[in-house]
Design an enzyme around this catalytic site. Structure first.
Site, short mmCIF file in Angstrom:
data_model
loop_
_atom_site.label_atom_id
_atom_site.label_comp_id
_atom_site.label_asym_id
_atom_site.label_seq_id
_atom_site.Cartn_x
_atom_site.Cartn_y
_atom_site.Cartn_z
N GLY A 7 34.32 35.00 49.11
CA GLY A 7 33.08 34.60 49.78
C GLY A 7 32.73 33.17 49.39
N GLY A 8 31.60 32.69 49.89
CA GLY A 8 31.17 31.33 49.58
C GLY A 8 30.40 31.28 48.27
CB SER A 11 28.31 34.66 49.04
OG SER A 11 29.36 34.94 48.13
N GLY A 12 26.76 36.13 46.36
CA GLY A 12 26.61 37.43 45.72
C GLY A 12 27.95 38.05 45.32
CE LYS A 13 32.53 33.86 44.88
NZ LYS A 13 31.52 32.83 45.10
CB ALA A 31 35.35 33.12 31.53
CG HIS A 49 27.46 34.31 36.49
ND1 HIS A 49 28.65 34.41 37.15
CD2 HIS A 49 26.57 33.87 37.39
CE1 HIS A 49 28.49 34.03 38.41
NE2 HIS A 49 27.25 33.68 38.57
NE ARG A 53 30.12 38.68 31.73
CZ ARG A 53 30.14 37.36 31.83
NH1 ARG A 53 29.98 36.79 33.00
NH2 ARG A 53 30.31 36.60 30.78
CD GLU A 61 34.76 31.48 26.83
OE1 GLU A 61 35.10 30.94 25.76
OE2 GLU A 61 33.61 31.45 27.29
#
Lengths: 172, 172, 172
Positions: A7-8, A11-13, A31, A49, A53, A61
Site C-alpha cells: 500500500g501507500g 495507508s494503515g499497512k 526492522a 510504531h 506493538r 534490527e
C-alpha cells in the site's frame, strides 16, 4: 500463512500487518532499516510504531532478511522498502548500472524466497511506489524499479497479497 | 475481448498482458514509443521484454494507434504512456496550454475509440501515474492529467480493466 | 449513506461522486480550496467541473468542514486534498514540526468525525498521493503523510470507501 501487505504511505499497512499476528503470543518484529536517523519526523514515526506493538514482541534490527526469517515463531518484517534502501546504501549500489544492481537484488531474493519456502507465519510489509510520474532523479527511478521487482518476487512466495488503501484491506 | 491492463511500474503488467494472448498463435505487438534511446537502463528493459515474447509475434513500431489497430488478428499495445509521451514529443506539445493539448489528445482518442469499436482481441497496456504527490514540473503535471484522460476513455472502450499490483491481477 | 471516494488525479473520482448523488434534487457542493488561482490549467478544470454539475446544486466555498457538514440535505465535498492544503496555508503550518501539524489536523478531524456521526448523505472526495517515490521536498512528504491520516480517519467514519481507477469503481 505467509502474507505480503502492500500500500501507500500512511495507508494503515503496518497496523493491518500487526493485526494479522494479534493472536500470536510472541512475534519477532524485524526492522531492516537504519536504527538511528537525524530526521526528527522519522524518529517520531518509529517511536509511535514501537509504542503500538505488544511488549511481548521481540525487535530484531537487521538487514539480513534470510537470517531474520530463520528465527522460530511468527515474524513480521516492516518494511521491504527500508530493507532495499539500507541494502543499496550498505553495498554502495545507488550509482551502479541497473543490470548490476538488479542481479545483486535478484540473487538476494533467491535466498529469501528459498528461506520463505521452508517456513510459515510470516508477514512482510512493503510499499507501492510505482504509481506516480517518472521521478526526476535516477535514484528514484532505480529504487521504484527494484522495489517493484522485490514486490513481485515476494508476492509469488506468499500465500496472500493484501493491498491497504485508506485503512481498508483488499485481498488480491 | 478487449482489455485495458493498468498498474504501476514493474508491477507485472506486461507479463499479464502477454499471458492474456498466450493462446493466440500470431499476435501483433505494437511498440508506440521511441525505438532508439541513449538510456542504457531503458534499452536493457526493452531487450528483456522482447526476449520474453514468442518468436511468432510480429513487432510493429508506430505512434499511429488507429493504423496499428487496423491489422488483422490479435493486437497487444505496450504501452499507452509511451504512446502519449511520443505524441507530445512529435507534435511539440509539452509547452502548449492544457486546453490545446487536451483537445488534440481527445480528438485522437475519438479515432482510436472508433477503431476499437469495430474490432476484437485487443490488449492495451497503460500506466497509473496519478497516485503520487503533485509533480514539481509542469510537464509531469500535464502528463499525468493527460494519461488519466487516456485511461478513462480507453477503459470505457474496453470490456475489462485489469489492475496489476505486485504481479496479482484485480479485475475492476 | 456516507461514502469516501478516493483515487488518483483524473481517475474519474469527481464524476463518480456526483453520480452517487444524482437522484438528490438539491445537493450542497462544498469546495474547500482557494476560489481564485493564477494557474490557468486549474481555473479551466474548476470551470469544467462546475459546468457538469446540475444547476439546482448549491456551491459552498469554505475551509470549515464542520460547518459545511452542518447544512441540511446531501453534501458533496470535493476534495479533502484541497481542504488540507488550504488549511496548511491558512494556519501557516507548512514549516511546523510533523508533531505539531499532525496534532492540529487530528484535532480538526475529531470535530469532523463527530459531525459526520450525526448525519447521513455525505460524499467525500479525496486523493491517493502516497503511491509514488518519496518526494524530494519536505512539503510533499508532509502533505502525503497528513493526507494519508485524513483518509484513514474519514474512511473509518464512512460506511463505504470507493477506489476509482480509470473510471472503474472498486468498493473496498
Amino acid at each position: 500463512m505467509k502474507v505480503l501487505v502492500t500500500g501507500g504511505v500512511r495507508s494503515g499497512k503496518s497496523r493491518h500487518a500487526e493485526s494479522l499476528l494479534a493472536d500470536a503470543p510472541i512475534v519477532t518484529y524485524v526492522a531492516p532499516g537504519p536504527t538511528a536517523d537525524s530526521d526528527p519526523d522519522w524518529v517520531a514515526r518509529i517511536a509511535a510504531h514501537r509504542a503500538r506493538r505488544p511488549a511481548s514482541w521481540t525487535t530484531l534490527e537487521t538487514r539480513d532478511l534470510t537470517a531474520a526469517l530463520g528465527v522460530a515463531g511468527p515474524v513480521l518484517v516492516d518494511c521491504l522498502g527500508t530493507w532495499l534502501a539500507a541494502l543499496l546504501d550498505a553495498r554502495d549500489l545507488w550509482d551502479a548500472s541497473a543490470k548490476t544492481v538488479t542481479a545483486t537484488v535478484d540473487a538476494l531474493l533467491d535466498e529469501v524466497v528459498g528461506t520463505l519456502a521452508l517456513r510459515d507465519d510470516v508477514v512482510l510489509v512493503t510499499n507501492e511506489v510505482g504509481l506516480g510520474v517518472v521521478p526526476t532523479h535516477r535514484s528514484g527511478r532505480l529504487f521504484r524499479d527494484l522495489l517493484g521487482l522485490v514486490n513481485q518476487r515476494l508476492a509469488t512466495a506468499c500465500d496472500e497479497v493484501h493491498l491497504v488503501v485508506a485503512g481498508r484491506v483488499l485481498r488480491l
